[in-house]
Motif scaffolding. Structure first.
Motif, PDB file in Angstrom:
ATOM      1  N   GLY A  75      12.293 -30.112  -6.618  1.00  0.00           N
ATOM      2  CA  GLY A  75      11.370 -31.222  -6.778  1.00  0.00           C
ATOM      3  C   GLY A  75       9.908 -30.818  -6.689  1.00  0.00           C
ATOM      4  N   THR A  76       9.630 -29.534  -6.480  1.00  0.00           N
ATOM      5  CA  THR A  76       8.235 -29.099  -6.406  1.00  0.00           C
ATOM      6  C   THR A  76       7.656 -28.983  -7.811  1.00  0.00           C
ATOM      7  OG1 THR A  76       8.933 -26.788  -6.371  1.00  0.00           O
ATOM      8  CG2 THR A  76       8.558 -27.828  -4.247  1.00  0.00           C
ATOM      9  N   PRO A  77       6.392 -29.381  -7.967  1.00  0.00           N
ATOM     10  CA  PRO A  77       5.789 -29.313  -9.294  1.00  0.00           C
ATOM     11  C   PRO A  77       5.598 -27.864  -9.743  1.00  0.00           C
ATOM     12  CG  PRO A  77       4.167 -30.001  -7.670  1.00  0.00           C
ATOM     13  CD  PRO A  77       5.489 -29.916  -6.963  1.00  0.00           C
ATOM     14  N   TYR A  78       5.686 -27.663 -11.055  1.00  0.00           N
ATOM     15  CA  TYR A  78       5.443 -26.336 -11.615  1.00  0.00           C
ATOM     16  C   TYR A  78       3.953 -26.047 -11.542  1.00  0.00           C
ATOM     17  CZ  TYR A  78      10.125 -26.382 -13.593  1.00  0.00           C
ATOM     18  OH  TYR A  78      11.474 -26.414 -13.759  1.00  0.00           O
ATOM     19  N   GLU A  79       3.621 -24.855 -11.097  1.00  0.00           N
ATOM     20  CA  GLU A  79       2.226 -24.425 -11.069  1.00  0.00           C
ATOM     21  C   GLU A  79       2.169 -22.913 -11.102  1.00  0.00           C
ATOM     22  OE1 GLU A  79       0.650 -25.966  -7.431  1.00  0.00           O
ATOM     23  OE2 GLU A  79       1.800 -24.619  -6.188  1.00  0.00           O
ATOM     24  N   ARG A  80       1.053 -22.395 -11.554  1.00  0.00           N
ATOM     25  CA  ARG A  80       0.871 -20.950 -11.587  1.00  0.00           C
ATOM     26  C   ARG A  80       0.228 -20.513 -10.287  1.00  0.00           C
ATOM     27  NH1 ARG A  80      -1.877 -18.741 -16.709  1.00  0.00           N
ATOM     28  NH2 ARG A  80      -1.038 -16.852 -15.815  1.00  0.00           N
ATOM     29  N   ARG A  81       0.734 -19.451  -9.749  1.00  0.00           N
ATOM     30  CA  ARG A  81       0.164 -18.878  -8.527  1.00  0.00           C
ATOM     31  C   ARG A  81      -0.421 -17.533  -8.898  1.00  0.00           C
ATOM     32  NH1 ARG A  81       2.755 -15.814  -4.026  1.00  0.00           N
ATOM     33  NH2 ARG A  81       1.253 -15.883  -2.349  1.00  0.00           N
ATOM     34  N   LEU A  82      -1.706 -17.508  -9.077  1.00  0.00           N
ATOM     35  CA  LEU A  82      -2.368 -16.283  -9.483  1.00  0.00           C
ATOM     36  C   LEU A  82      -2.819 -15.500  -8.261  1.00  0.00           C
ATOM     37  CD1 LEU A  82      -4.539 -17.683 -12.404  1.00  0.00           C
ATOM     38  CD2 LEU A  82      -2.374 -16.478 -12.548  1.00  0.00           C
ATOM     39  N   LYS A  83      -2.470 -14.244  -8.243  1.00  0.00           N
ATOM     40  CA  LYS A  83      -2.920 -13.354  -7.173  1.00  0.00           C
ATOM     41  C   LYS A  83      -3.916 -12.381  -7.763  1.00  0.00           C
ATOM     42  CE  LYS A  83      -0.459 -12.077  -3.866  1.00  0.00           C
ATOM     43  NZ  LYS A  83       0.429 -11.532  -2.870  1.00  0.00           N
ATOM     44  N   PRO A  84      -4.928 -12.042  -7.010  1.00  0.00           N
ATOM     45  CA  PRO A  84      -5.922 -11.117  -7.549  1.00  0.00           C
ATOM     46  C   PRO A  84      -5.362  -9.693  -7.650  1.00  0.00           C
ATOM     47  CG  PRO A  84      -6.386 -11.581  -5.246  1.00  0.00           C
ATOM     48  CD  PRO A  84      -5.244 -12.485  -5.655  1.00  0.00           C
ATOM     49  N   PHE A  85      -5.857  -8.979  -8.631  1.00  0.00           N
ATOM     50  CA  PHE A  85      -5.506  -7.564  -8.764  1.00  0.00           C
ATOM     51  C   PHE A  85      -6.464  -6.813  -7.856  1.00  0.00           C
ATOM     52  CE2 PHE A  85      -5.725  -3.358 -10.687  1.00  0.00           C
ATOM     53  CZ  PHE A  85      -4.380  -3.056 -10.775  1.00  0.00           C
ATOM     54  N   ASP A  86      -5.974  -6.414  -6.696  1.00  0.00           N
ATOM     55  CA  ASP A  86      -6.834  -5.761  -5.721  1.00  0.00           C
ATOM     56  C   ASP A  86      -6.216  -4.445  -5.262  1.00  0.00           C
ATOM     57  OD1 ASP A  86      -4.752  -6.638  -4.145  1.00  0.00           O
ATOM     58  OD2 ASP A  86      -5.955  -7.921  -2.859  1.00  0.00           O
ATOM     59  N   ARG A  87      -6.802  -3.866  -4.268  1.00  0.00           N
ATOM     60  CA  ARG A  87      -6.341  -2.581  -3.736  1.00  0.00           C
ATOM     61  C   ARG A  87      -4.906  -2.654  -3.239  1.00  0.00           C
ATOM     62  NH1 ARG A  87      -7.108  -0.804   1.765  1.00  0.00           N
ATOM     63  NH2 ARG A  87      -8.037  -2.851   1.909  1.00  0.00           N
ATOM     64  N   ASN A  88      -4.535  -3.742  -2.595  1.00  0.00           N
ATOM     65  CA  ASN A  88      -3.165  -3.881  -2.079  1.00  0.00           C
ATOM     66  C   ASN A  88      -2.138  -3.847  -3.202  1.00  0.00           C
ATOM     67  OD1 ASN A  88      -4.061  -4.073   0.554  1.00  0.00           O
ATOM     68  ND2 ASN A  88      -4.148  -6.307   0.514  1.00  0.00           N
ATOM     69  N   VAL A  89      -2.439  -4.510  -4.313  1.00  0.00           N
ATOM     70  CA  VAL A  89      -1.517  -4.518  -5.447  1.00  0.00           C
ATOM     71  C   VAL A  89      -1.421  -3.114  -6.035  1.00  0.00           C
ATOM     72  CG1 VAL A  89      -1.150  -5.421  -7.783  1.00  0.00           C
ATOM     73  CG2 VAL A  89      -1.933  -6.948  -5.958  1.00  0.00           C
ATOM     74  N   LEU A  90      -2.538  -2.448  -6.167  1.00  0.00           N
ATOM     75  CA  LEU A  90      -2.560  -1.109  -6.750  1.00  0.00           C
ATOM     76  C   LEU A  90      -1.814  -0.100  -5.874  1.00  0.00           C
ATOM     77  CD1 LEU A  90      -3.681   0.512  -9.135  1.00  0.00           C
ATOM     78  CD2 LEU A  90      -5.667   1.012  -7.740  1.00  0.00           C
ATOM     79  N   VAL A  91      -2.113  -0.090  -4.585  1.00  0.00           N
ATOM     80  CA  VAL A  91      -1.471   0.865  -3.678  1.00  0.00           C
ATOM     81  C   VAL A  91       0.018   0.527  -3.514  1.00  0.00           C
ATOM     82  CG1 VAL A  91      -1.409   1.714  -1.285  1.00  0.00           C
ATOM     83  CG2 VAL A  91      -3.594   1.436  -2.452  1.00  0.00           C
TER      84      VAL A  91
END
Length: 153
Positions: A75-91
């Motif tokens: 029942g939760t609405p559809y939405e986009r959850r954007l995460k930033p491309f940062d150092r944590n994602v890269l490492v």
């Protein structure tokens, strides 16, 4: 916290997992040597399996929000959850990639690999759990320097 999900939510997640595991086993993608052969460009079957999954997911993510306003079981609405491309994602991505390349074991396929009789995979699963625990412990002890990454979590 009350669980207000649809009563079929957990059984359908189980069915999805069984289908996923069967597909990995049937396509031989649960075998580490298949992944290693892909990474050495001697067997290119893995991209076809991945692209097939990406196409099905892409169609579902593109069409479902146009057909319905909310997820049918939660029942939760559809939405986009954007995460930033940062150092944590890269490492994190680099560490994940190195572990996958060295072992030939993707976390999803590791569980399916147990189903095809690869008991030695328990060592890799133990390593994944220890690594995830160590990262969570380290992150809980490290002061948050990046407020946008902390908010996105």
């Amino acid at each position: 916290m009350t669980d207000d999900r649809h009563p079929l939510f957990k059984p359908l997640v189980l069915v999805g997992g069984v289908i996923f595991g069967f597909g990995l086993g049937f396509s031989h993608m649960a075998r580490p040597e298949v992944v290693l052969h892909f990474l050495t460009f001697t067997d290119l079957g893995l991209p076809f399996v991945m692209f097939g999954a990406a196409i099905v997911s892409g169609v579902a993510f593109a069409l479902l929000p146009r057909i319905r306003d909310a997820a049918p079981l939660t029942g939760t609405p559809y939405e986009r959850r954007l995460k930033p491309f940062d150092r944590n994602v890269l490492v994190g991505g680099a560490v994940f990639g190195v572990g996958w390349g060295l072992s030939g074991i993707c976390p999803g396929a590791a569980y399916a690999s147990l189903g095809v009789g690869n008991v030695a995979i328990l060592w890799a699963l133990a390593g994944m759990f220890v690594g995830a625990y160590a990262q969570g412990y380290w992150r809980s002890r490290t002061p948050a320097r990046d407020t946008t990454a902390a908010r996105a979590d």
